[in-house]
Design a protein around this motif. Structure first.
Motif, mmCIF file in Angstrom:
data_model
loop_
_atom_site.group_PDB
_atom_site.id
_atom_site.type_symbol
_atom_site.label_atom_id
_atom_site.label_comp_id
_atom_site.label_asym_id
_atom_site.label_seq_id
_atom_site.Cartn_x
_atom_site.Cartn_y
_atom_site.Cartn_z
ATOM 1 N N ARG A 1 1.199 -0.845 0.104
ATOM 2 C CA ARG A 1 -0.069 -0.189 0.155
ATOM 3 C C ARG A 1 0.517 1.394 -0.127
ATOM 4 O O ARG A 1 0.802 2.133 -0.209
ATOM 5 N N ALA A 2 1.964 1.201 1.042
ATOM 6 C CA ALA A 2 2.653 2.773 0.960
ATOM 7 C C ALA A 2 3.866 2.765 -0.252
ATOM 8 O O ALA A 2 3.530 4.137 -0.748
ATOM 9 N N ALA A 3 4.044 1.391 -1.056
ATOM 10 C CA ALA A 3 4.804 1.979 -2.322
ATOM 11 C C ALA A 3 3.679 2.544 -3.426
ATOM 12 O O ALA A 3 4.214 2.940 -4.290
ATOM 13 N N ALA A 4 2.415 1.825 -3.731
ATOM 14 C CA ALA A 4 1.809 2.128 -4.081
ATOM 15 C C ALA A 4 1.312 3.972 -4.284
ATOM 16 O O ALA A 4 1.243 4.925 -5.102
ATOM 17 N N GLY A 5 1.288 4.482 -2.626
ATOM 18 C CA GLY A 5 0.844 5.169 -2.210
ATOM 19 C C GLY A 5 -1.097 5.455 -2.329
ATOM 20 O O GLY A 5 -1.180 7.015 -2.863
ATOM 21 N N THR A 6 -1.614 4.884 -2.181
ATOM 22 C CA THR A 6 -3.351 4.447 -2.681
ATOM 23 C C THR A 6 -3.342 5.082 -1.418
ATOM 24 O O THR A 6 -3.676 4.331 -0.103
ATOM 25 N N PRO A 7 -4.585 5.979 -1.405
ATOM 26 C CA PRO A 7 -5.215 6.458 -0.105
ATOM 27 C C PRO A 7 -6.438 5.882 0.330
ATOM 28 O O PRO A 7 -6.845 4.821 -0.668
ATOM 29 N N ALA A 8 -6.437 5.615 1.610
ATOM 30 C CA ALA A 8 -7.385 5.062 2.286
ATOM 31 C C ALA A 8 -7.746 5.582 2.978
ATOM 32 O O ALA A 8 -7.599 5.707 3.747
ATOM 33 N N GLU A 9 -9.041 5.243 3.289
ATOM 34 C CA GLU A 9 -10.324 5.774 3.990
ATOM 35 C C GLU A 9 -10.065 4.717 5.823
ATOM 36 O O GLU A 9 -10.615 5.259 6.663
ATOM 37 N N SER A 10 -9.118 3.739 5.785
ATOM 38 C CA SER A 10 -8.850 3.034 6.895
ATOM 39 C C SER A 10 -7.886 2.486 6.615
ATOM 40 O O SER A 10 -7.503 1.965 5.611
ATOM 41 N N GLY A 11 -7.460 1.680 8.171
ATOM 42 C CA GLY A 11 -5.489 0.619 7.843
ATOM 43 C C GLY A 11 -4.985 1.567 8.515
ATOM 44 O O GLY A 11 -4.851 2.324 8.794
ATOM 45 N N THR A 12 -3.242 1.606 7.557
ATOM 46 C CA THR A 12 -1.982 1.888 8.184
ATOM 47 C C THR A 12 -1.262 2.121 6.997
ATOM 48 O O THR A 12 -1.257 1.601 5.843
ATOM 49 N N ALA A 13 -1.126 3.587 7.171
ATOM 50 C CA ALA A 13 -0.149 4.100 6.634
ATOM 51 C C ALA A 13 1.006 5.201 6.679
ATOM 52 O O ALA A 13 0.924 5.093 7.953
ATOM 53 N N LEU A 14 1.862 5.033 5.663
ATOM 54 C CA LEU A 14 3.555 5.551 6.448
ATOM 55 C C LEU A 14 3.649 7.227 5.797
ATOM 56 O O LEU A 14 2.555 8.375 4.660
ATOM 57 N N ARG A 15 4.181 8.131 6.734
ATOM 58 C CA ARG A 15 4.074 9.590 6.603
ATOM 59 C C ARG A 15 5.094 10.528 6.690
ATOM 60 O O ARG A 15 5.785 9.642 8.381
ATOM 61 N N ILE A 16 6.044 10.707 6.720
ATOM 62 C CA ILE A 16 7.436 11.741 7.221
ATOM 63 C C ILE A 16 6.578 12.151 7.693
ATOM 64 O O ILE A 16 5.885 13.171 6.971
ATOM 65 N N CYS A 17 6.836 13.295 9.220
ATOM 66 C CA CYS A 17 6.814 13.810 9.801
ATOM 67 C C CYS A 17 7.139 15.581 8.952
ATOM 68 O O CYS A 17 8.004 15.638 9.393
ATOM 69 N N PRO A 18 5.969 16.191 9.248
ATOM 70 C CA PRO A 18 6.493 17.814 8.758
ATOM 71 C C PRO A 18 6.459 18.464 9.778
ATOM 72 O O PRO A 18 6.021 19.948 9.517
ATOM 73 N N LEU A 19 6.811 17.974 10.895
ATOM 74 C CA LEU A 19 6.090 19.181 12.193
ATOM 75 C C LEU A 19 7.621 19.483 12.428
ATOM 76 O O LEU A 19 7.977 20.854 13.463
ATOM 77 N N CYS A 20 8.980 19.235 12.312
ATOM 78 C CA CYS A 20 10.003 19.920 12.362
ATOM 79 C C CYS A 20 11.479 19.361 11.816
ATOM 80 O O CYS A 20 11.044 18.535 10.695
ATOM 81 N N GLU A 21 12.303 19.942 12.228
ATOM 82 C CA GLU A 21 13.234 19.492 10.897
ATOM 83 C C GLU A 21 13.975 18.215 11.022
ATOM 84 O O GLU A 21 14.823 17.688 10.238
ATOM 85 N N ALA A 22 13.359 17.219 11.752
ATOM 86 C CA ALA A 22 13.704 15.438 12.252
ATOM 87 C C ALA A 22 13.427 14.876 10.871
ATOM 88 O O ALA A 22 14.582 14.312 10.912
ATOM 89 N N THR A 23 12.433 15.746 10.142
ATOM 90 C CA THR A 23 12.046 14.390 9.313
ATOM 91 C C THR A 23 11.320 13.155 9.926
ATOM 92 O O THR A 23 12.411 12.143 8.906
ATOM 93 N N CYS A 24 11.131 11.983 10.904
ATOM 94 C CA CYS A 24 11.441 10.936 11.237
ATOM 95 C C CYS A 24 9.894 10.892 11.007
ATOM 96 O O CYS A 24 8.695 10.929 9.955
ATOM 97 N N GLY A 25 10.467 9.601 10.140
ATOM 98 C CA GLY A 25 9.072 8.423 9.623
ATOM 99 C C GLY A 25 7.751 7.897 10.795
ATOM 100 O O GLY A 25 8.333 7.806 12.063
#
Length: 814
Positions: A18-42
């Motif tokens: 799912r993450a490789a395809a980048g298919t948005p889903a209404e439910s489930g688990t997905a990956l996102r790089i955090c955009p809230l500071c410069e550490a850019t945590c996964g």
């Protein structure tokens, strides 16, 4: 260089697919790089019924390895903030902002900017970029085109409120203001930190997930941590040595350390020597700044200064890291210059364990030449300051930017070139800059103002049109800026977690349509902007004999690009032409967007490697250790040294909270409370002398005005220093940030009148300035509310000595 490094391990096969395809889903688990500071945590986020209900660290992320801070854990709550705007706002004839559709909003932009542009004065339109622009893909990709279309010299960013001294210092040293070395934290034996608190900030101008863990591992492997800071921060508590310096005297301390290196024969440039020039000149400049000469001004004993220099020189490897607390002071550029001079003189510049230059996957591929390591210096144009000056006060530009403190007078002062229209992108300068009340009044004198921002904040409430981008979960993420600053080379990309909501528009589409408005073709498809950028870039690549695409047909190259939209096609192009790229098939085992998507947890590109002289763009082709602007400014430092006294007046510094990031993070309920409070920290001795009691209120007065705040008596601040956190002061009417407004606090920048600047960089002096503190007669109305005094205004300080800023991640921060 390796082609693509080692792929990260995958999670469950379904999650990976799912993450490789980048298919948005209404439910489930997905990956996102955090955009809230410069550490850019996964992040690994849980989605339920179209809403993010949980965010945790992605244990398989090749860079962050599962680390997450409270900000990242609150990603879902921030994403669902009910105060975020979801539809554009347009100002009616009666002066009120009302919701409208996108077509009407862009028609209003074209109608508002049209008359100003038609007069032919390019400088009549100003642009302000806030820190969050570097946290979004669109914020990195489109502003250069906007500035090129406008051709204005009235360009302002939050950089002159926090980091411009580092850019200027690196521009003078290396010929490129973006060539910023970062501390090789994972391999160093000795780390010296000045004016930074990365345990709470997660780092700045150094992309370092889990900075706290890395510092602890440094100590466990027998390394040494030294922290220079007027506050005993959480970072300082981990240190082997904490030096509680007098705020603003960092440049004197570092110059004295340089003097010790020469005096005691401790310089050792080794293999770096052929790439250095100006060593003898630096020795002469530092000669009179002995530890004994500066100890009173720094309030650091001469013996301690000598020990700092000797320890740095004796370490098998050492890195010096200075950030916002040592930048937003009167000698900010000199301090940042000295940080790298110390690294060079001890042989720790551009070597493992020292300060090194990362290599981003989207950077220009290195040009190879005739040296043993395959790289050669390419003498460039160097870096120049003051190519033009602001119209009213004559402030010199730096990196094509003018100081933010000049914006108000450029709006209100009549004459040719007066700013009549303003475009703000993800910024809140009314709070983030000194003299905000003057700027706020100036905004009312504009003919037209448009803001791209999801919040109605202290600045955007003055706009004629507000264009809100889609929520972060609906946006793709690639860190163009922060991938140029990591402590380990890597590349990661995440597609949107969720599909766009009804009526939402991506930030990329909004910026593209703004460009089309400027071109007079507001009805053209947004993708035509990306198509034009791609065509130009591929044309240059095909004509460049150093490019892997040299001699190819640009149209054929464009057809090979993959991606769902213009943003992804541009990313694919940059990856393929970059230093690890496949060169459009010339190196098929290397990087492309398709290959990156196949590794949803990212691709490790290996540890930092030496890059000199490849990164140099100076006229001499060397690291120019003693550039003329620095030489002139040292004269000012000499005057300050001899003119400094040891008066007992208090000086103020900012501070950073782990669960805060500029003004807009105060609107997230999960991040409020605890230590995240707006208090005036005062040393017990000063509190007793001034008659201040813990929990009572104190009046703090500066040259620009005064605030009244609750007192927190603590020995975490040294005597003679008081501290207020930045980002508070949410008491202005007409905003829509209800959580923040419920506990507004006070804004430290109200104390400043905007006249104090570091002259080389134009950066406002936000730390180490004198204040007067007295007991308040009574508690003002509203917890922590400001006192109105001397037409004082609310401001947001984006930085603080020992309290650095990590740029905010959603438009709306300062």
């Amino acid at each position: 260089m390796t082609a693509t490094g080692t792929p990260g391990t995958s999670g469950t096969s379904a999650e990976t697919a799912r993450a490789a395809a980048g298919t948005p889903a209404e439910s489930g688990t997905a990956l996102r790089i955090c955009p809230l500071c410069e550490a850019t945590c996964g992040l690994a986020v849980t989605v339920e019924d179209g809403r993010i209900t949980k965010a945790r660290g992605d244990r398989d992320d090749v860079f962050s390895r599962g680390f997450v801070c409270p900000k990242g854990a609150s990603f879902g709550e921030l994403d669902a903030d009910p105060d975020r705007l979801t539809r554009p706002l347009v100002r009616d004839a009666d002066g009120r902002l009302r919701e409208t559709g996108w077509d009407e909003a862009f028609a209003a932009v074209a109608a508002g900017l049209g008359p100003v542009l038609a007069d032919g004065d390019a400088d009549a339109v100003a642009v302000y970029l806030g820190n969050p622009n570097v946290h979004t893909m669109a914020g990195a990709l489109y502003p250069p085109q906007l500035l090129a279309a406008l051709r204005t010299r009235n360009f302002y960013t939050a950089s002159t409120l926090d980091q411009m001294p580092k850019h200027v210092a690196c521009g003078l040293l290396y010929g490129d203001p973006q060539a910023i070395p970062v501390p090789d934290v994972d391999r160093t034996d000795h780390l010296l930190i000045l004016g930074a608190n990365p345990v709470e900030s997660n780092g700045s101008l150094a992309t370092v997930p889990d900075f706290p863990g890395r510092l602890k591992r440094l100590r466990r492997r027998g390394g040494t941590l030294t922290v220079v800071d007027p506050r005993r921060t959480r970072t300082a508590r981990l240190a082997d040595r904490h030096v509680a310096i007098r705020p603003g005297s960092d440049a004197l301390l570092l110059t004295a350390m340089v003097a010790v290196l020469f005096e005691e024969g401790l310089t050792c440039t080794g293999g770096l020597a052929p790439h250095l020039s100006g060593v003898a000149e630096v020795r002469e400049l530092a000669r009179e700044f002995t530890p004994e000469a500066v100890e009173d001004a720094c309030d650091v004993p001469a013996a301690d200064i000598r020990a700092l220099a000797r320890e740095l020189a004796a370490a098998p490897s050492a890195a010096v890291y200075g950030r916002v607390g040592s930048s937003t002071v009167e000698f900010g550029t000199l301090t940042n210059w000295l940080v790298d001079v110390l690294s060079a003189l001890t042989g720790n510049l551009d070597r493992p364990g020292g300060s090194m230059f990362p290599l981003s996957a989207t950077a220009r591929a290195p040009r190879t030449g005739g040296t043993a390591d395959g790289a050669t210096a390419v003498p460039g144009k160097g870096f120049a300051l003051g190519r033009w000056h602001s119209r009213v006060s004559g402030h010199p530009e730096a990196k094509s930017e003018l100081p933010v403190v000049a914006l108000a007078e450029e709006i209100t002062t009549p004459g040719e070139g007066r700013v009549r229209a303003l475009l703000t992108l993800a910024g809140n300068p009314v709070l983030s800059a000194p003299d905000g009340e003057r700027l706020e009044k100036a905004l009312g004198a504009l003919d037209f103002m448009v803001s791209l921002d999801p919040y109605l904040n202290e600045t955007t409430r003055h706009a004629d049109v507000v264009l809100p981008p889609a929520r972060p979960s609906r946006s793709p993420h690639f860190d163009f800026a922060f991938n140029a600053l990591p402590v380990r080379n890597q590349v990661r990309y995440t597609r949107p977690v969720l599909p766009p909501g009804p009526g939402e528009r991506s930030e990329a589409e909004i910026m593209a349509r703004l460009l089309l408005c400027l071109a007079g073709t507001p009805g053209a498809p947004a993708h035509t902007v990306d198509d034009a950028v791609i065509a130009r870039a591929l044309g240059r690549a095909a004509a460049d004999p150093h490019s892997p695409a040299h001699g190819r047909e640009p149209e054929e190259l464009a057809r090979r690009l993959t991606g769902r939209d213009g943003v992804e096609r541009r990313l694919d192009m940059m990856l393929r032409l970059g230093p690890y790229g496949d060169g459009f098939g010339a190196r098929p085992d290397r990087l492309s967007l398709e290959k990156l998507l196949a590794h949803p947890h990212g691709i490790d590109l290996g540890p930092l490697a030496p890059r000199l002289p490849e990164v140099l763009r100076t006229r001499s082709g060397t690291v120019e250790l003693c550039p003329e602007p620095v030489r002139r400014d040292v004269r000012r430092l000499r005057t300050a040294l001899h003119g400094r006294g040891t008066a007992e007046s208090l000086v103020l510094v900012g501070r950073r909270h782990l669960r805060s990031n500029n003004s807009w993070m105060h609107n997230v309920p999960a991040l409020r409370g605890g230590s995240n409070r707006c208090t005036l920290q005062v040393h017990p001795g000063d509190a007793a002398r001034l008659g201040l009691a813990d929990g009572a209120h104190a009046r703090v007065t500066g040259d620009g005005g005064e605030v009244t705040a609750p007192v927190e008596v603590t020995d975490a601040v040294r005597a003679g220093v008081v501290s207020l956190p930045h980002g508070w002061g949410h008491d202005r009417p007409g905003t829509r940030m209800r959580v923040a407004a419920a506990e507004p606090g006070v804004n430290v920048n109200q104390l400043l009148d905007g006249t104090l600047l570091d002259p080389l960089s134009g950066t406002a002096v936000l730390n180490g300035f004198p204040v007067r503190v007295t007991p308040a007669a009574g508690t003002p109305s509203g917890s922590g509310q400001e006192s109105a005094h001397k037409s004082a205004s609310a401001h947001e300080s984006p930085s603080g000595a020992g309290a650095e800023t990590a740029s905010a991640a959603a438009p709306g921060a300062g």
